[in-house]
Motif scaffolding. Structure first.
Motif, mmCIF file in Angstrom:
data_model
loop_
_atom_site.group_PDB
_atom_site.id
_atom_site.type_symbol
_atom_site.label_atom_id
_atom_site.label_comp_id
_atom_site.label_asym_id
_atom_site.label_seq_id
_atom_site.Cartn_x
_atom_site.Cartn_y
_atom_site.Cartn_z
ATOM 1 N N UNK A 126 -31.550 70.419 21.114
ATOM 2 C CA UNK A 126 -30.104 70.332 20.943
ATOM 3 C C UNK A 126 -29.345 70.434 22.251
ATOM 4 N N UNK A 127 -29.845 71.274 23.170
ATOM 5 C CA UNK A 127 -29.194 71.400 24.467
ATOM 6 C C UNK A 127 -29.236 70.104 25.258
ATOM 7 N N UNK A 128 -30.386 69.397 25.171
ATOM 8 C CA UNK A 128 -30.482 68.109 25.865
ATOM 9 C C UNK A 128 -29.500 67.096 25.282
ATOM 10 N N UNK A 129 -29.389 67.084 23.938
ATOM 11 C CA UNK A 129 -28.460 66.142 23.313
ATOM 12 C C UNK A 129 -27.023 66.444 23.727
ATOM 13 N N UNK A 130 -26.679 67.713 23.768
ATOM 14 C CA UNK A 130 -25.330 68.089 24.179
ATOM 15 C C UNK A 130 -25.058 67.677 25.616
ATOM 16 N N UNK A 131 -26.051 67.854 26.477
ATOM 17 C CA UNK A 131 -25.885 67.491 27.882
ATOM 18 C C UNK A 131 -25.666 65.990 28.029
ATOM 19 N N UNK A 132 -26.523 65.193 27.362
ATOM 20 C CA UNK A 132 -26.403 63.737 27.477
ATOM 21 C C UNK A 132 -25.100 63.255 26.847
ATOM 22 N N UNK A 133 -24.720 63.862 25.711
ATOM 23 C CA UNK A 133 -23.472 63.474 25.055
ATOM 24 C C UNK A 133 -22.275 63.767 25.963
ATOM 25 N N UNK A 134 -22.309 64.911 26.637
ATOM 26 C CA UNK A 134 -21.234 65.233 27.560
ATOM 27 C C UNK A 134 -21.151 64.250 28.710
ATOM 28 N N UNK A 174 -22.155 61.176 28.567
ATOM 29 C CA UNK A 174 -21.654 59.924 28.003
ATOM 30 C C UNK A 174 -20.144 59.931 27.859
ATOM 31 N N UNK A 175 -19.607 61.047 27.347
ATOM 32 C CA UNK A 175 -18.149 61.156 27.223
ATOM 33 C C UNK A 175 -17.477 61.044 28.584
ATOM 34 N N UNK A 176 -18.065 61.716 29.562
ATOM 35 C CA UNK A 176 -17.487 61.687 30.903
ATOM 36 C C UNK A 176 -17.521 60.274 31.477
ATOM 37 N N UNK A 177 -18.633 59.567 31.249
ATOM 38 C CA UNK A 177 -18.761 58.201 31.762
ATOM 39 C C UNK A 177 -17.756 57.267 31.084
ATOM 40 N N UNK A 178 -17.605 57.406 29.751
ATOM 41 C CA UNK A 178 -16.655 56.551 29.021
ATOM 42 C C UNK A 178 -15.240 56.780 29.520
ATOM 43 N N UNK A 179 -14.860 58.062 29.689
ATOM 44 C CA UNK A 179 -13.508 58.355 30.168
ATOM 45 C C UNK A 179 -13.301 57.810 31.570
ATOM 46 N N UNK A 180 -14.323 57.929 32.432
ATOM 47 C CA UNK A 180 -14.201 57.413 33.796
ATOM 48 C C UNK A 180 -14.043 55.893 33.794
ATOM 49 N N UNK A 181 -14.817 55.205 32.943
ATOM 50 C CA UNK A 181 -14.719 53.745 32.865
ATOM 51 C C UNK A 181 -13.342 53.330 32.349
ATOM 52 N N UNK A 182 -12.876 54.001 31.285
ATOM 53 C CA UNK A 182 -11.557 53.671 30.745
ATOM 54 C C UNK A 182 -10.455 53.939 31.772
ATOM 55 N N UNK A 183 -10.581 55.048 32.501
ATOM 56 C CA UNK A 183 -9.589 55.353 33.531
ATOM 57 C C UNK A 183 -9.577 54.285 34.616
ATOM 58 N N UNK A 184 -10.775 53.884 35.047
ATOM 59 C CA UNK A 184 -10.854 52.846 36.082
ATOM 60 C C UNK A 184 -10.277 51.527 35.578
ATOM 61 N N UNK A 185 -10.610 51.156 34.325
ATOM 62 C CA UNK A 185 -10.112 49.894 33.769
ATOM 63 C C UNK A 185 -8.591 49.924 33.641
ATOM 64 N N UNK A 186 -8.051 51.058 33.167
ATOM 65 C CA UNK A 186 -6.595 51.160 33.027
ATOM 66 C C UNK A 186 -5.906 51.090 34.387
ATOM 67 N N UNK A 187 -6.484 51.747 35.389
ATOM 68 C CA UNK A 187 -5.884 51.733 36.729
ATOM 69 C C UNK A 187 -5.921 50.333 37.329
ATOM 70 N N UNK A 188 -7.059 49.650 37.191
ATOM 71 C CA UNK A 188 -7.168 48.282 37.730
ATOM 72 C C UNK A 188 -6.186 47.344 37.010
ATOM 73 N N UNK A 189 -6.108 47.459 35.682
ATOM 74 C CA UNK A 189 -5.160 46.642 34.926
ATOM 75 C C UNK A 189 -3.724 46.916 35.341
#
Length: 660
Positions: free
Chosen positions: A586-594, A596-611
């Motif tokens: 469960x700890x590994x899943x939580x780590x990877x999920x975190x 993933x969330x961080x990566x998605x937010x970073x990608x969305x932030x970059x896309x919004x800034x570029x747009x």
């Protein structure tokens, strides 16, 4: 009244903004700072609206709007960017001064006197260290002297004097360090061993109330026929008085000194602060792990303040004696004992250190038998029972007129797990049979190495030389110091309980030499330990241990044939497969999920800034209002940039929370 209503409305709006900010950032920012920052941003945005109104088609008196669409867009952008600036301010504040790191105003008021007292005590400790010439060792790079040996001896004396001047808690620190030759050199051990915690006695009238509070509503006279007002012993944490119970038993009453807990707690806080400061400022403190040592010492001293722990220790050591032992341990009267009071049997006899007349009246053979019995009991506790008295100095062993011995004062008791006991027994057995390789292996098993691949051959050679040096007899303390020197040189760390076991042997030496000056302690200890370790490694013992382990394995062994048959069946029919579940923990899943969330937010932030940048620099585009010449693309660009910045803030918060 209108002003009050306006202020309440402002605070309510700021609280709502603070709530939204906490939800968006995903971090529990303090409410006070959130509301204050919200009020500042709302005020700033309101002040900026008139100047921005003209730009977005709002008349100067705010009475009419020439372009509602442009005005709405401008107002929304102003609110959004005020919200972003407030959120960014809160994030910066959280990085610099996290919520909870500073006291609240109420705490400041309540704790002002306590902080002033603690500050005075802290400055007093620093003054004591500086007065004894230890201030230079608080620097990042302390000055060095040319004569290292003389410098260490002088420093050891200065440290001992400083700790003695600093009071009870720091005297206990020195006593703890005197038992850790792996941390400090022999010069420090010699000097720190002279520290004593004896102090001026407290009048019995000041202690009687603490005893009354432990007696369950009974008065002192209802439980005790007599209590001697003059103490038998007075130490820094408590003192001991003789008494007689109504049932006729002669007892000793150990009562904690008034104010001892408060003083120790305050000093422990200062000690922790000093340890953290030393680790930040000096390399030697980081190497020794001074902060961890301070935490371990604090836990040990807090247990020593609670006499219920000592009562449990007394019962445990009593049970850890051999069944045929003549060494006595006092009985605890649990019904009259508590956190601040300990009532025990009063055993006949005088401490070995002041019992010269009693010892001289005994024959040489009796004294040799007494010393051998005490050594046998101590080694039985170390190697067989695992619970042992960790401070058997001459003041903690009584000798009666008939030659019987007794252990007292169980504030310091050590415990060894089965693996450590077995490794210690193998070490002593290897030394007894002159097997350096086995001794080196036992040491490696007993201790913790900071090197993943220690040099086993060099360790074996050094241990072999130590065995040869002390095989014909010698000083136990010198042998233990030599062993600790080998341990330190090869990068091993000594666990606290193992250090306590070696300290027991070193303290026991002085006691045994007083009882029997002719005792060859090294040979006697080696023979006793060899017999005990041999008793734990006989064919019968090993067979019994194997039988116990076999019983534990029986359920697995019963299922093994069926599992082997299933595997061979699948192999025969080509159906054998291997399934590996990724991220089953469960700890590994939580780590990877975190991540993933961080990566998605970073990608969305970059896309919004570029747009947003594309929209801001794009030429042309539809106009929101012919009167203002405000185009749609820049408005959308600023809105999209706001989204990108907020997402970037969220990602930044997640990064720092993960790293913290």
């Amino acid at each position: 009244m209108i002003q009050v209503a306006g202020f309440i409305s402002l605070v309510g709006t700021a609280a709502a903004v603070a709530f939204v900010t906490r939800r968006v950032l995903g971090v529990p920012v303090g409410w006070i700072r959130s509301v204050v920052v919200g009020m500042i941003m709302i005020t700033a945005a309101t002040s900026a609206l008139p100047s921005l109104g003209a730009r977005f088609g709002v008349t100067e008196d705010m009475a009419s709007v020439s372009s509602p669409l442009a005005a709405a867009a401008g107002l929304i952008l102003v609110c959004f960017w005020a919200f972003f600036l407030g959120s960014a301010t809160l994030v910066v504040l959280e990085l610099i001064v996290p919520t909870g790191s500073l006291p609240t105003p109420l705490q400041l008021i309540r704790g002002g006197r306590e902080r002033a007292r603690r500050t005075r005590r802290y400055l007093r400790i620093l003054f004591i260290l500086t007065r004894h010439g230890l201030g230079r060792f608080l620097r990042v790079q302390p000055r060095r002297t040319s004569d290292a040996v003389t410098s260490r001896a002088t420093l050891a004396r200065a440290l001992t004097d400083a700790l003695d001047d600093a009071g009870v808690t720091f005297v206990k620190v020195g006593q703890m360090l005197s038992a850790r030759p792996d941390l400090v050199g022999p010069e420090f051990v010699r000097e720190l061993s002279t520290l004593q915690s004896a102090t001026t006695p407290v009048a019995w009238s000041e202690l009687e109330s603490m005893l009354s509070a432990t007696l369950g509503g009974k008065s002192v006279s209802e439980v005790f026929v007599e209590i001697e007002p003059e103490p038998l012993a007075a130490a820094s944490l408590g003192q001991v008085h003789a008494g007689i119970l109504r049932t006729g038993e002669r007892v000793v009453i150990k009562v904690r000194r008034p104010g001892a807990t408060a003083q120790v707690q305050a000093d422990l806080d200062i000690l922790r602060r000093l340890a953290i400061r030393l680790e930040r400022a000096t390399s030697w403190a980081r190497r020794l792990g001074v902060a961890d040592l301070a935490d371990g010492f604090a836990a040990s001293l807090q247990e020593e303040l609670d006499y219920r722990v000592e009562a449990a220790n007394t019962r445990a050591v009593s049970a850890a004696r051999p069944a045929d032992s003549s060494v006595r341990v006092p009985r605890v009267f649990a019904e009259w004992s508590g956190e601040a009071v300990l009532v025990q049997d009063r055993l006949d006899g005088s401490p070995v250190g002041v019992a010269a007349a009693t010892l001289e009246s005994l024959s040489t053979e009796d004294r040799a038998a007494m010393a051998g019995e005490l050594l046998r009991v101590a080694l039985h506790q170390l190697l067989v029972a695992g619970t042992f008295h960790a401070d058997l100095h001459p003041g903690n062993v009584l000798v009666a007129a008939d030659g019987r011995l007794a252990m007292i004062d169980f504030g310091s008791v050590g415990r060894l797990d089965a693996g450590s006991r077995e490794a210690l027994a193998l070490l002593l057995s290897a030394i007894d049979h002159d097997r350096p390789a086995a001794a080196a292996d036992a040491l490696s098993e007993l201790l913790m190495s900071s090197d993943p691949q220690p040099n086993g051959r060099a360790l074996q050679r050094d241990v072999g030389q130590l065995i040869v040096r002390f095989r014909g007899g010698g000083d136990t303390s010198a042998m233990i110091n030599g062993l600790f020197g080998i341990v330190t040189r090869h990068g091993f760390r000594v666990p606290g309980q193992v250090a306590a076991a070696f300290r027991t042997l070193a303290n026991l030496e002085g006691t045994l030499r007083i009882i029997d000056p002719g005792l060859d302690l090294v040979d006697a200890a080696r023979l006793q330990a060899g017999a005990l370790s041999g008793a734990t490694t006989t064919v019968e013992t090993i067979r019994a241990r194997l039988e116990d382990e076999l019983v534990d394995l029986l359920p697995i062994l019963r299922r093994l044939p069926r599992r082997i048959d299933a595997i061979t069946h699948d192999l025969e029919h080509g159906q054998l497969s291997v399934n590996a579940r990724l991220l089953a923990d469960g700890g590994d899943r939580t780590f990877v999920l975190g991540l993933g969330h961080q990566l998605i937010i970073a990608v969305l932030s970059s896309a919004a800034t570029i747009g947003a940048i594309v929209l801001l620099v794009a030429p042309g585009g539809p106009v929101l209002s012919p009167d203002t010449a405000i185009r749609l693309y820049p408005v959308l660009g600023w809105g999209l940039l706001f989204i990108g910045c907020v997402l970037a803030l969220r990602a930044l918060v997640m990064v720092f929370r993960r790293s913290g």
